[in-house]
Design a protein around this motif. Structure first.
Motif: not given
Length: 330
Positions: A189-194, A199-204
């Protein structure tokens, strides 16, 4: 060990081919006995093959395999090898004395994941890669992370590809009232993975190429952060959601549509002008149970989101020359 992946669905086999020369590969989902299928394309930069025939208004009723591949549009060649493997074993649509395997495909762009100096982007999945993935296919729990079509997958490219993190293949399954729904996703993905549950931001996207500190694309955009130019089509999340319930083609298409809700819960932003987000849906009917579309819709979105999270959790870091794509796993 309990199988909580796509191959929990009776009648489905999954195989990977991972190229040892460059981070790329392909993943095949085989349904030799035939499965009702649908598709939904939400990204604006897709790379696909034989998706039109999955329309409920078109005649073909079953597919015999699906291909998820790296290599951008070049990777669509992998489907030819899958057709050959299926034909050799007598699987396909009977047209007189001929059998024609129906094998739709979708691709992710991973051509820039090399050391930017050796011309490795010329190495991409071809028909032989697709054939080998079929040879490797089984009903065993699906291998996840840096394998198959996820070998060169990265996520969080809105601060430039050098500030991305490693993506990959993820899979998940849920069984409710005797019906199983499962998903397999290639997250590039272009975006971040949550994590949609916390709601935790995991990777991006990272703040710098030598840092693990996450930028948080959503917050950065809202704050007016200007992102570097990202080549169109250099991203995409593709995958398949499957069930052992009995589906019609319109129901399969609906399942593919609602599965995208799982992408929206776990990737931000998603369905962008620079992604080619595409999801297939399969119904094997092997449970013999009629489709409860309310339940199936809930489960499809849920397992798709779970598979996206698994894709980054299972991924491992990638270092090529001066370039580093860290992962959740050190």
């Amino acid at each position: 060990m309990k199988n909580n992946t796509l191959t929990q669905i009776d009648g489905v086999l999954v195989g990977h081919f991972t190229d040892s020369r460059r981070p790329t590969g392909c993943t095949v989902v085989l349904t030799p006995g035939g499965a009702v299928a649908g598709v939904d394309v939400r990204g604006a930069a897709p790379g696909t093959r034989e998706t039109d025939l999955l329309s409920p208004s078109n005649w073909v009723q079953h597919v015999h395999g699906l291909v998820l591949s790296g290599g951008s549009a070049y990777g669509l060649d992998a489907a030819s090898g899958v057709m050959q493997w299926l034909e050799e074993r007598g699987h396909g649509l009977a047209v007189g004395a001929v059998r024609v395997p129906i094998v739709p495909a979708a691709v992710v762009f991973d051509l820039l994941v090399d050391d930017f100096s050796q011309g490795d982007s010329r190495i991409r999945p071809d028909a032989q890669a697709g054939y080998q993935a079929c040879v490797n296919a089984s009903t065993a729990p699906v291998a996840q992370g840096n394998v198959g079509a996820g070998a060169g997958a990265t996520v969080g490219k809105m601060n430039g590809p050098d500030c991305a993190m490693k993506g990959g293949v993820g899979s998940a399954a849920l069984t409710v009232n005797g019906i199983t729904v499962a998903a397999l996703v290639v997250c590039n993905a272009l975006g971040d993975v949550v994590d949609p549950l916390t709601g935790q931001l995991l990777a991006g996207a990272r703040r710098a190429s030598d840092s693990r500190e996450l930028l948080d694309i959503r917050t950065a955009q809202i704050s007016g952060h200007v992102m570097p130019h990202v080549p169109i089509g250099s991203n995409t999340t593709i995958g398949v959601v499957a069930t052992d319930a009995v589906l019609t083609k319109p129901q399969a298409q609906r399942l593919a549509q609602v599965a995208h809700d799982g992408l929206a819960r776990s990737i931000r932003p998603v369905h962008t002008p620079l992604d080619g987000d595409t999801l297939f849906a399969l119904g094997t009917g092997t449970s013999g149970q009629a489709a409860d579309m309310m339940l199936l819709s809930t489960l499809a979105a849920e397992v798709t989101a779970m598979a996206v999270v698994q894709a980054v959790k299972a991924a491992t870091e990638l270092r090529l020359g001066q370039h580093w794509w860290p992962a959740m796993k050190p």
